[in-house]
Every structure is written in structure tokens, then in C-alpha cells.
Design a protein around this motif. Structure first.
Motif, PDB file in Angstrom:
ATOM      1  N   GLY A   1     -37.606  45.814 -28.272  1.00 45.11           N
ATOM      2  CA  GLY A   1     -37.679  46.480 -30.493  1.00 45.11           C
ATOM      3  C   GLY A   1     -36.449  45.481 -30.888  1.00 45.11           C
ATOM      4  N   ASP A   2     -36.044  44.039 -30.287  1.00 51.68           N
ATOM      5  CA  ASP A   2     -35.167  43.763 -30.733  1.00 51.68           C
ATOM      6  C   ASP A   2     -35.871  42.366 -31.614  1.00 51.68           C
ATOM      7  OD1 ASP A   2     -32.031  42.124 -30.891  1.00 51.68           O
ATOM      8  OD2 ASP A   2     -33.497  40.970 -30.775  1.00 51.68           O
ATOM      9  N   ASP A   3     -35.211  42.192 -32.723  1.00 52.86           N
ATOM     10  CA  ASP A   3     -36.265  40.962 -33.738  1.00 52.86           C
ATOM     11  C   ASP A   3     -36.489  40.089 -32.728  1.00 52.86           C
ATOM     12  OD1 ASP A   3     -35.504  42.702 -37.096  1.00 52.86           O
ATOM     13  OD2 ASP A   3     -33.572  41.497 -35.982  1.00 52.86           O
ATOM     14  N   ARG A   4     -36.081  39.706 -32.063  1.00 56.75           N
ATOM     15  CA  ARG A   4     -36.841  38.790 -31.229  1.00 56.75           C
ATOM     16  C   ARG A   4     -37.932  39.010 -29.922  1.00 56.75           C
ATOM     17  NH1 ARG A   4     -32.990  34.371 -31.465  1.00 56.75           N
ATOM     18  NH2 ARG A   4     -31.753  34.849 -32.957  1.00 56.75           N
ATOM     19  N   ARG A   5     -38.118  40.517 -30.382  1.00 54.47           N
ATOM     20  CA  ARG A   5     -39.568  41.171 -29.152  1.00 54.47           C
ATOM     21  C   ARG A   5     -39.776  40.473 -28.211  1.00 54.47           C
ATOM     22  NH1 ARG A   5     -44.044  43.303 -33.005  1.00 54.47           N
ATOM     23  NH2 ARG A   5     -45.451  41.882 -31.901  1.00 54.47           N
ATOM     24  N   VAL A   6     -38.851  40.477 -27.430  1.00 48.65           N
ATOM     25  CA  VAL A   6     -38.859  40.433 -25.510  1.00 48.65           C
ATOM     26  C   VAL A   6     -39.657  41.334 -24.812  1.00 48.65           C
ATOM     27  CG1 VAL A   6     -38.033  39.827 -23.536  1.00 48.65           C
ATOM     28  CG2 VAL A   6     -37.060  38.564 -26.016  1.00 48.65           C
ATOM     29  N   ALA A   7     -40.910  40.894 -24.276  1.00 45.70           N
ATOM     30  CA  ALA A   7     -41.776  41.304 -23.087  1.00 45.70           C
ATOM     31  C   ALA A   7     -41.569  41.057 -22.004  1.00 45.70           C
ATOM     32  CB  ALA A   7     -43.377  40.940 -23.411  1.00 45.70           C
TER      33      ALA A   7
ATOM     34  N   LYS B   1     -39.455  49.672 -36.000  1.00 45.38           N
ATOM     35  CA  LYS B   1     -40.411  48.407 -36.717  1.00 45.38           C
ATOM     36  C   LYS B   1     -40.851  48.163 -35.799  1.00 45.38           C
ATOM     37  CE  LYS B   1     -39.364  44.387 -38.021  1.00 45.38           C
ATOM     38  NZ  LYS B   1     -38.012  43.806 -38.562  1.00 45.38           N
ATOM     39  N   ASN B   2     -40.801  48.167 -34.537  1.00 50.22           N
ATOM     40  CA  ASN B   2     -41.465  47.046 -33.194  1.00 50.22           C
ATOM     41  C   ASN B   2     -41.957  48.350 -32.353  1.00 50.22           C
ATOM     42  OD1 ASN B   2     -40.809  44.764 -33.876  1.00 50.22           O
ATOM     43  ND2 ASN B   2     -38.980  45.014 -33.436  1.00 50.22           N
ATOM     44  N   LYS B   3     -42.004  49.435 -33.030  1.00 54.74           N
ATOM     45  CA  LYS B   3     -42.459  50.828 -32.024  1.00 54.74           C
ATOM     46  C   LYS B   3     -43.112  50.491 -31.131  1.00 54.74           C
ATOM     47  CE  LYS B   3     -43.360  55.518 -32.808  1.00 54.74           C
ATOM     48  NZ  LYS B   3     -42.955  56.428 -33.977  1.00 54.74           N
ATOM     49  N   GLU B   4     -44.280  49.969 -31.500  1.00 60.43           N
ATOM     50  CA  GLU B   4     -45.832  49.702 -31.225  1.00 60.43           C
ATOM     51  C   GLU B   4     -45.863  49.176 -29.717  1.00 60.43           C
ATOM     52  OE1 GLU B   4     -48.693  52.111 -31.688  1.00 60.43           O
ATOM     53  OE2 GLU B   4     -47.160  53.074 -33.288  1.00 60.43           O
ATOM     54  N   PHE B   5     -44.907  47.335 -30.240  1.00 63.34           N
ATOM     55  CA  PHE B   5     -44.941  46.767 -29.685  1.00 63.34           C
ATOM     56  C   PHE B   5     -44.029  46.859 -27.873  1.00 63.34           C
ATOM     57  CE2 PHE B   5     -41.998  42.894 -28.125  1.00 63.34           C
ATOM     58  CZ  PHE B   5     -43.005  42.463 -27.369  1.00 63.34           C
ATOM     59  N   ILE B   6     -43.137  47.381 -28.426  1.00 67.65           N
ATOM     60  CA  ILE B   6     -42.744  48.828 -27.128  1.00 67.65           C
ATOM     61  C   ILE B   6     -43.804  49.281 -25.940  1.00 67.65           C
ATOM     62  CG2 ILE B   6     -40.106  50.499 -26.416  1.00 67.65           C
ATOM     63  CD1 ILE B   6     -39.032  49.452 -29.017  1.00 67.65           C
ATOM     64  N   LEU B   7     -44.026  50.369 -27.222  1.00 65.84           N
ATOM     65  CA  LEU B   7     -44.511  51.029 -25.910  1.00 65.84           C
ATOM     66  C   LEU B   7     -45.875  50.488 -24.959  1.00 65.84           C
ATOM     67  CD1 LEU B   7     -44.663  54.063 -28.499  1.00 65.84           C
ATOM     68  CD2 LEU B   7     -43.793  54.036 -26.359  1.00 65.84           C
ATOM     69  N   LEU B   8     -46.277  49.944 -26.254  1.00 66.69           N
ATOM     70  CA  LEU B   8     -47.517  49.095 -25.520  1.00 66.69           C
ATOM     71  C   LEU B   8     -47.018  48.209 -24.081  1.00 66.69           C
ATOM     72  CD1 LEU B   8     -51.006  47.869 -25.444  1.00 66.69           C
ATOM     73  CD2 LEU B   8     -49.739  45.711 -26.717  1.00 66.69           C
ATOM     74  N   GLU B   9     -46.219  47.383 -25.084  1.00 61.12           N
ATOM     75  CA  GLU B   9     -45.463  46.545 -23.412  1.00 61.12           C
ATOM     76  C   GLU B   9     -45.013  47.563 -22.283  1.00 61.12           C
ATOM     77  OE1 GLU B   9     -45.554  43.453 -22.814  1.00 61.12           O
ATOM     78  OE2 GLU B   9     -47.282  43.258 -24.833  1.00 61.12           O
ATOM     79  N   LEU B  10     -44.559  48.457 -22.668  1.00 62.81           N
ATOM     80  CA  LEU B  10     -43.891  49.704 -21.819  1.00 62.81           C
ATOM     81  C   LEU B  10     -45.108  50.034 -20.435  1.00 62.81           C
ATOM     82  CD1 LEU B  10     -41.066  50.047 -21.008  1.00 62.81           C
ATOM     83  CD2 LEU B  10     -41.273  51.966 -22.357  1.00 62.81           C
TER      84      LEU B  10
END
Ligand code: SER
Length: 618
Positions: free
Chosen positions: A295-301, A352-361
Motif C-alpha cells: 500500500g505504499d506509494d510505490r505499490r510493490v507486488a 488509496k491502494n486498497k484494491e491493489f493490496i486486496l487483489l495481490e494478497l
């Protein structure tokens, strides 16, 4: 009770009133620092300014910074280690120096408007000096503390190990510091004469004011900085533990809702037993950290390299411990949602990065669970093969060979820990030494470049040291068994290649004795005993016949590592048959089977009545 929200607010408000610009937290991923994977302290993103560049916001700065330190990742599960933490900090870029820094620290801690702490519960430490580097004892800092009413006997003078900070990477700004401590011992106030030098364990460090005067260059030399800076750091979680008198960092309000969520999802209680507590702590810590990185600005998967690899390991380890708690369907998203809830007002990027976090997780957790499931099928086939062999030949196979374990790992991605877990459930052992040999050969072929970049504890070498460390406990126990109770440890030393162990014994060991000790250690490894630990008082440790009480000055509460029968340990029966029980800070492997084959290569005299063993694990 002081909450995390109050502490952040009070801190920033205070330094704003002293003319500081309040900066947002920088990214967890450092901008221009190839030496580390994560931001490790509040000063880290400010390095260029501490080195002399002008900061657009001025010469007085303060913030709350997201930080990650992974060097103690294997310690997570005890009552105080975590991998993600927040750090409150204020900085002077060539503006104020020792006097204001110390006076303001004192004011923030003691003023009724802010933390209102009783000065009688505070102590400080200052740098004791280093003649060889021409750095004097910090009388200036001590004098300022005294002028504020800090009694002489509450000031500790300590060396580099304690009172020197930095650099954050391999090079950069650094200097002596003064640290502030809060009384955590028995009784309302500390006894006269008590301070962090005389009574280290009863004082909790809450704040560190670093006086940055030097730059450590690539040659390892300390050159004076043109501009003298102040860098302070107050660990948020740690300070809340100290000021609220918590027994455990997981009681801090940026952790506790996670534990509650895990209790709810698992249908178990945090305090059920030590194994449950430990697994819940690991799940909470690791999902918290993974969520903050993703969830960092850099969005790490999650991935196989650099920061992404850390995220992957954190998630997989959390899932593994979740399974141990009985959470057999995807749960990480529920914990992550709670993490987002806790931090969204402070670090809006996680929301802001919630969707990304949940998806990657979900992707990573599903993938890992599939791996486990696939491996389970392979494992079932293996068991079936054993059954058929028994029907045909009448012989029971009780060991999974290293080759078979490695095949599970290589073709099904099945981690050894899970093979060991399943083997135990089925009354089988695993030939771990053979597995390790196959694994090593494989690794040498496919070692990813990124693996070498694990600044911070995930590197192979720390795993090797951990194995040697546990082997040390086994060796100690076996020497006492074979030679007698006099053969106690007098020292030890571990490198990547070998261990050294010094102990008391009047004669040279006979070849038979050496062989017996070696065989006993290897038998303990083959039995794949679990390694567990409990915290207890020094007295309790003695009652449980824990060894290793020989030289160190111990705290009132100690950590005791036990190697032995899992059922008995679960019952925490002090008289339970154990292989070894020793007072020790850790870390250790989780099961002795992870160690590999143990071999004594040398036994020699070092002085009268004192012997030394050199041993390796293969
Ligand atoms: N850099 C110092 C620390 O991390 C003070 O901020 O403790």
C-alpha cells in the motif's frame, strides 16, 4: 491510556510550535539508496539534506515516518519484535544543536501540556567517548541534562554500542547520541543509583537524539560534516508500550485490532497457549508489514526479487502460521482490511491502494494455498507408496528420504517446514540432511542475484548462523550427558563455516566420547524435535533446570529455549522430558531437523581444564 493518535498529534503539534515544518511520511522504498531495501528510520529519506543540501521546507523539520527493519524477522512472535514500525522524529539541518534538542525533548516528555511524565521516572544516557577516534565523552549533553534537573545518578555514560547512531546504510551521516529511558521496573519509582548502565533491563528506551557531526565515507573513515545536524527518533510502538505499561507490543492500538480479528477468524484465543500466541503475533505483524509495503506509494507486488520477495515471504509465512491456527481458507484480506482501517488517516496511500493490496494478497495467498494443496496430493501418493510397500514386504518405512522431500519441494513447491509438519502428523521422520544437500546443489545452480541483497536478516547467512546456534544448544546438552555436569559452556563462536564451543573438562576427550556426543547430537536432529521458548522469571528458569546461567547478567525475566517432545512442551510441564533447556535470547530453528548433519572436526585444549570443540554442519 495514551493512544497512537494522541502521541502522533502531540508530537507534531509540539514541534510545530517550535518552528518545525511538518513533513508527510516518505515512501517505505528508499529513493536513491541501493544499500538497503527499505526505509529504516525517519532520518533515512533526509540523508541528502543532512549532508548539506537545502531542504525546501527549511532547517527545522518533523514527521512520523513509516519504517521497516527485517533483521530480526525471526524474532517476531516474542513480546516485542515487529517488522513495520512508525518513528516520530525532529531534525535540525545546521540550525539548533545539543542545547535546544535536549531542552525540547525534556519539555515534550515532562510538560503537563504534552506527555507530562514524572522526571523521577526518567533517565538518560550519553556517549562515553572514544580516545582512538578522538571523540570526547559528551560532557556537553550531560551538562544540559543536569541543568534541567536530571540527577547525576540517572545519567549513564555508554560506549559506541549504545550511544552512537548511524549511518543508516553503509555510508552516510552519523554521530554520538543521547537516549531517554522510562522506568519499567518494580515499584513506582526507581531506586537511587539506578540508570540504564546499572540496571539495563528495567529501563525502556523511548527517544534518541543523535548529534550528527560526522560522515562515514566509503573507506570507513569518519569525516566531520560541514553542517552539524540533530536527528531524533522516537519509536511509536515502543514508546506506547513503555508509557502504558504494556507487557507486549501487540497491545498497542495499531496492533490489537489485528489480533482481535485473527481471534475472530480463527475462533481461538490469543492467550490459549504460547504456540497460538506466537502464530497470531506472526500473522498480525507480517500481514501488517506486507499491507504497508503493497500500500505504499510505490505499490510493490509479491515477486521473486527485492522488496517483492520480502512481501512474498511475509505473506507465505503468515499463511503458514494461519494454517497452524486452523485458518484453512483465505484470511489475509480480512486482516489487511483491518490494517487499512488502522492506518488510513495517517497514511492515506494505504486506503488509496486498497484494491491493489486486496487483489495481490488474494492472488498470492491462493497461489500458495494451491501449492500446499498440490503438495498434499503428492504427499498422499507418497504415503500410499509406503502402505503398498508394507503390504508387499511387511516392513514399515518410517522415513521420508531427502530425495522424496526435495521432489515435493521442487515439483510441488512444498516448503520443507510443511513436509516436516505432515511427516510428524503421520508418525514419520524426514531425512533433512539429505534434503539440504539436494537443496544446496539446486540453489547453487539457480541462485537469484536478489538473494544477496537481503540487507536485514533474510540472507542465507543468518539462516546458517541460526542452525549453528541451535546445534550449540544440542552440543552443550550432549557434553553434559556424556562427560558429566562439570562440562559446562565457557564460550562459543559461530561463523558461516563452523562453530566453536569452549567447555570445562579436565582431560582430553577420548575418540569414543567424541563419537558418542556426535551421535547423540545427530540423533536429536533426526528426531526433529521442536524448538520452543517461553519467557519466565530467572527463578522459574532455575527451577526448570535451564542451563546457561553461567556468566551473563540476566534480566529479571529471561527467555528459555526448550528442545524436546512437543506434547510435553505444550503442557509446559517443568518436569517434562526435554533434550535441552537453556536460557538464551535466540534465534533458533523451529525444528532440529532443519539443522543438517553435525560433525565434530576437532577437540583441543585451550587452557588448563578448558577444552574447545570445532564442529560443522553439513
Ligand atoms: N536515527 C536515529 C534512530 O533511528 C534517530 O532518529 O534511532
Amino acid at each position: 491510556m495514551l493512544t497512537s493518535k494522541e502521541l502522533r498529534q502531540k508530537y507534531l503539534e509540539f514541534f510545530k510550535s517550535k518552528g518545525h515544518a511538518i513533513l508527510p511520511s516518505a515512501s517505505l522504498i528508499p529513493d536513491n539508496d541501493p544499500t538497503v531495501l527499505f526505509t529504516t528510520a525517519g532520518m533515512h529519506p533526509l540523508v541528502p539534506y543532512l549532508m548539506g543540501q537545502k531542504h525546501p521546507e527549511g532547517a527545522r523539520l518533523a514527521n512520523v515516518q513509516k519504517c521497516i527493519r527485517t533483521q530480526d524477522i525471526d524474532e517476531v512472535g516474542d513480546n516485542r519484535h515487529d517488522t513495520f514500525f512508525e518513528m516520530l522524529g525532529n531534525w535540525s539541518l545546521g540550525d539548533y544543536f545539543k542545547k535546544e534538542a535536549i531542552e525540547w525533548s525534556f519539555e515534550f516528555l515532562t510538560s503537563k501540556e504534552y506527555l507530562g511524565l514524572d522526571i523521577r521516572k526518567l533517565a538518560v544516557s550519553v556517549f562515553s567517548g572514544e580516545a582512538e577516534n578522538n571523540i570526547p565523552r559528551d560532557e556537553e549533553a550531560a551538562g544540559i541534562w543536569k541543568s534541567l534537573g536530571m540527577p547525576e545518578d540517572r545519567i549513564a555514560y555508554l560506549p559506541r554500542k549504545n550511544n552512537w547512531w548511524g549511518p543508516a546504510g553503509q555510508t552516510g551521516p552519523c554521530g554520538p547520541d543521547t537516549e531517554m529511558f522510562f522506568w519499567s521496573g518494580e515499584g513506582e519509582f526507581p531506586p537511587a543509583g539506578s540508570n540504564p548502565a546499572t540496571d539495563e533491563d528495567n529501563w525502556l528506551e523511548i527517544w534518541n537524539d543523535v548529534f550528527m557531526q560526522y560522515n562515514k565515507n566509503a573507506e570507513g573513515k569518519y569525516e566531520p560534516l560541514a553542517q552539524k545536524n540533530v536527528d531524533t527518533g522516537m519509536g511509536l510502538e515502543r514508546t506506547l508500550v513503555a508509557l502504558n505499561g504494556f507487557a507486549d507490543v501487540f497491545q498497542v492500538d495499531t496492533f490489537w485490532p489485528l489480533i482481535q480479528k485473527i481471534e475472530e477468524v480463527a475462533g481461538r484465543e490469543y492467550i490459549e497457549n504460547m504456540a497460538v500466541t506466537k502464530s497470531m503475533r506472526i500473522v498480525a505483524d507480517h500481514i501488517r508489514t506486507a499491507t504497508m509495503i503493497m500500500g505504499d506509494d510505490r505499490r510493490v507486488a509479491p515477486s521473486n526479487v527485492d522488496q517483492g520477495y520480502i512481501v512474498r515471504r511475509l505473506i507465505r509465512r503468515a499463511v503458514r502460521h494461519g494454517r497452524q491456527l486452523g485458518m484453512n481458507t483465505n484470511f489475509c484480506d480480512q486482516i489487511a482490511l483491518q490494517v487499512i482501517e488502522i492506518f488510513k488517516d495517517v497514511y492515506p496511500e494505504v486506503e488509496k491502494n486498497k484494491e491493489f493490496i486486496l487483489l495481490e494478497l488474494a492472488k498470492e495467498e491462493t497461489k500458495f494455498r494451491n501449492t500446499i494443496e498440490q503438495g498434499m496430493k503428492e504427499f498422499e501418493k507418497l504415503l500410499n507408496g509406503f502402505r503398498i510397500a508394507f503390504e508387499k514386504t511387511g516392513t514399515h518405512i518410517t522415513e521420508i528420504s531427502g530425495k522424496q522431500a526435495f521432489k515435493l519441494f521442487e515439483s510441488a513447491g512444498f516448503p520443507l517446514e510443511i513436509t516436516l509438519e505432515l511427516a510428524r502428523e503421520n508418525g514419520l521422520t524426514v531425512n533433512v540432511a539429505e534434503f539440504e544437500a539436494a537443496y544446496k546443489a539446486h540453489q547453487e545452480l539457480s541462485r537469484a542475484g536478489a538473494e544477496q541483497k537481503f540487507a536485514g536478516g533474510l540472507a542465507d547467512h543468518s539462516e546458517v548462523s541460526t542452525k549453528y546456534h541451535t546445534a550449540t544448544h544440542l552440543l552443550h546438552a550432549c557434553l553434559l550427558k556424556v562427560l558429566g555436569p562439570h562440562a559446562t559452556q565457557r564460550g562459543s563462536n559461530i561463523t558461516q563455516e563452523r562453530m566453536r564451543f569452549d567447555f570445562a573438562n579436565p582431560q582430553k576427550m577420548t575418540p569414543e566420547q567424541i563419537k558418542e556426543v556426535e551421535d547423540l547430537v545427530n540423533a536429536a536432529i533426526q528426531k526433529d524435535y521442536p524448538v520452543s521458548w517461553q519467557e519466565m522469571t530467572f527463578e522459574e528458569a532455575k527451577e526448570k533446570n535451564a542451563i546457561g546461567l553461567f556468566e551473563d547478567k540476566y534480566q529479571s525475566r529471561v527467555k528459555v529455549y526448550t528442545v524436546g517432545d512437543v506434547n510435553e512442551i505444550a503442557k509446559a510441564d517443568p518436569s517434562a522430558p526435554t533434550f535441552s533447556r537453556e536460557v538464551c535470547g535466540g534465534p533458533h530453528v523451529e525444528h532440529t531437523g532443519m539443522i543438517g548433519k553435525f560433525k565434530i572436526v576437532k577437540e583441543e585444549a585451550i587452557s588448563a581444564g578448558m577444552r574447545r570443540i570445532k564442529a560443522v554442519i553439513e
